[in-house]
Design a protein around this motif. Structure first.
Motif, PDB file in Angstrom:
ATOM      1  N   GLU A   1      18.803   2.117  22.245  1.00 19.19           N
ATOM      2  CA  GLU A   1      19.546   1.293  23.437  1.00 19.19           C
ATOM      3  C   GLU A   1      20.899   1.458  22.846  1.00 19.19           C
ATOM      4  OE1 GLU A   1      20.444  -0.147  26.851  1.00 19.19           O
ATOM      5  OE2 GLU A   1      18.248   0.573  26.415  1.00 19.19           O
ATOM      6  N   ILE A   2      21.125   1.171  21.781  1.00 18.98           N
ATOM      7  CA  ILE A   2      22.561   1.259  21.027  1.00 18.98           C
ATOM      8  C   ILE A   2      23.334   2.436  21.378  1.00 18.98           C
ATOM      9  CG2 ILE A   2      24.143   0.917  19.218  1.00 18.98           C
ATOM     10  CD1 ILE A   2      21.991  -1.043  18.139  1.00 18.98           C
ATOM     11  N   ASN A   3      22.421   3.796  21.209  1.00 21.25           N
ATOM     12  CA  ASN A   3      23.173   5.097  21.146  1.00 21.25           C
ATOM     13  C   ASN A   3      23.350   5.412  22.756  1.00 21.25           C
ATOM     14  OD1 ASN A   3      23.623   7.195  18.980  1.00 21.25           O
ATOM     15  ND2 ASN A   3      21.970   5.320  18.466  1.00 21.25           N
ATOM     16  N   VAL A   4      22.468   4.744  23.573  1.00 21.42           N
ATOM     17  CA  VAL A   4      22.601   4.862  25.210  1.00 21.42           C
ATOM     18  C   VAL A   4      23.998   4.013  25.741  1.00 21.42           C
ATOM     19  CG1 VAL A   4      21.666   4.436  27.654  1.00 21.42           C
ATOM     20  CG2 VAL A   4      20.236   5.653  25.717  1.00 21.42           C
ATOM     21  N   GLN A   5      24.015   2.814  25.389  1.00 18.93           N
ATOM     22  CA  GLN A   5      25.254   2.055  25.570  1.00 18.93           C
ATOM     23  C   GLN A   5      26.554   2.898  24.802  1.00 18.93           C
ATOM     24  OE1 GLN A   5      25.281  -0.549  27.587  1.00 18.93           O
ATOM     25  NE2 GLN A   5      23.215  -0.431  27.881  1.00 18.93           N
ATOM     26  N   THR A   6      26.332   3.298  23.893  1.00 17.14           N
ATOM     27  CA  THR A   6      27.597   4.051  23.237  1.00 17.14           C
ATOM     28  C   THR A   6      28.168   5.518  23.788  1.00 17.14           C
ATOM     29  OG1 THR A   6      27.065   2.950  21.105  1.00 17.14           O
ATOM     30  CG2 THR A   6      28.704   4.779  21.059  1.00 17.14           C
ATOM     31  N   TYR A   7      27.074   6.124  23.862  1.00 19.40           N
ATOM     32  CA  TYR A   7      27.431   7.699  24.380  1.00 19.40           C
ATOM     33  C   TYR A   7      27.106   8.062  25.774  1.00 19.40           C
ATOM     34  CZ  TYR A   7      27.932   8.076  19.498  1.00 19.40           C
ATOM     35  OH  TYR A   7      28.140   7.873  17.926  1.00 19.40           O
ATOM     36  N   GLY A   8      26.554   7.245  26.649  1.00 18.87           N
ATOM     37  CA  GLY A   8      26.107   7.619  27.939  1.00 18.87           C
ATOM     38  C   GLY A   8      24.629   7.633  28.210  1.00 18.87           C
ATOM     39  N   ALA A   9      24.273   7.456  29.585  1.00 17.22           N
ATOM     40  CA  ALA A   9      22.912   7.376  30.060  1.00 17.22           C
ATOM     41  C   ALA A   9      22.114   8.488  29.852  1.00 17.22           C
ATOM     42  CB  ALA A   9      22.779   6.745  31.486  1.00 17.22           C
ATOM     43  N   GLU A  10      22.808   9.409  29.855  1.00 13.79           N
ATOM     44  CA  GLU A  10      22.109  11.176  29.579  1.00 13.79           C
ATOM     45  C   GLU A  10      21.254  11.099  28.290  1.00 13.79           C
ATOM     46  OE1 GLU A  10      26.177  11.955  28.445  1.00 13.79           O
ATOM     47  OE2 GLU A  10      25.065  10.674  29.849  1.00 13.79           O
ATOM     48  N   TRP A  11      21.801  10.014  27.448  1.00 14.72           N
ATOM     49  CA  TRP A  11      21.028  10.167  25.994  1.00 14.72           C
ATOM     50  C   TRP A  11      19.959   9.381  26.265  1.00 14.72           C
ATOM     51  CZ3 TRP A  11      22.523  12.198  21.380  1.00 14.72           C
ATOM     52  CH2 TRP A  11      23.760  12.980  21.201  1.00 14.72           C
TER      53      TRP A  11
END
Length: 250
Positions: free
Chosen positions: A134-144
């Protein structure tokens, strides 16, 4: 203990990290003598497609199969990673129509050289991967979300995840993959609302502390421009730019 040795450890660790992901999830893997090619279909950005190799001769022999591999997945651009000093490989790629596209800073450290400092804010090793995703999605974008969802599937992969929390909320994270006695660091991210609070540094200190407990002697990573200051402050040193070459034309 040389920078060249740390560079080799990072190269080996990245291959292991990607092979681990390719065991399940969307990442595809072509393994040839001295060459590993990884493809993420449906993502045209060359950042998601990577070729790693051991020597120029192996790379030259593999290039036709590598091209077929990526084009077979509907991909027109991919990157071949060169570590410092691989000039023979640069000549091979240049002759095949590849050109340098971007660089990434490689970094590493021997754990005995790093200060054994407390994180400063509460951090904890965790088994659940939901916060990291979730933190990586919030940081780098929904495609992650699709890219990282494989980390949430059972059984849990052999990685070591650390999370920093404030008021019970996970705000920063990172994980380590051990290859022999080297901890490779990946997916370090801080929620956009919590940047500038020192949480990434706290996570890194937690990762380093846990790596020491496991008997690791070295730690390696690749840094974004935003992360350079943090890693240098922690004691990591630059191992030089890694060049990423991409094919030109159709």
């Amino acid at each position: 203990m040389t920078d060249a040795e740390l560079t080799l450890r990072l190269h080996t660790n990245i291959i292991a990290f990607k092979r681990l992901q390719a065991e399940r999830g969307p990442l595809r893997h072509l393994r040839l003598p001295g060459v590993d090619a990884f493809a993420l279909p449906n993502y045209q950005d060359a950042h998601f497609q990577q070729v790693l190799f051991t020597d120029a001769d192996a790379l030259a022999a593999a290039l036709p199969a590598v091209t077929d591999f990526y084009r077979g997945h509907g991909l027109s651009r991919w990157r071949v990673t060169l570590t410092p000093g691989q000039r023979d490989a640069a000549r091979v790629l240049g002759a095949a129509g590849y050109r340098p596209d971007f660089t990434v800073v490689a970094m590493g450290a021997w754990l005995k050289e790093l200060p054994d400092a407390a994180p400063g804010v509460p951090v904890e090793p965790v088994n659940d991967m939901d916060d990291l995703v979730e933190i990586n999605v919030q940081t780098y974008g929904a495609e992650w979300r699709d890219i990282l969802s494989m980390w949430q599937l059972p059984p849990r992969l052999p990685v070591h995840t650390v999370v920093a929390r404030e008021h019970g909320r996970a705000l920063s994270c990172g994980l380590a993959v051990d290859v022999a006695d080297t901890a490779g660091v990946y997916l370090v991210a801080t929620h956009p609302e919590a940047r500038g609070l020192g949480l990434a540094s706290a996570v890194m200190r937690g990762i380093i502390s846990e790596a020491r407990k496991r008997g690791c002697t070295a730690t390696v990573l690749q840094s974004t421009p935003a992360g350079l200051r943090v890693y240098r402050h922690l004691g990591y040193r630059d191992l030089g730019p890694w060049e990423h070459w991409v094919p030109q034309g159709p």
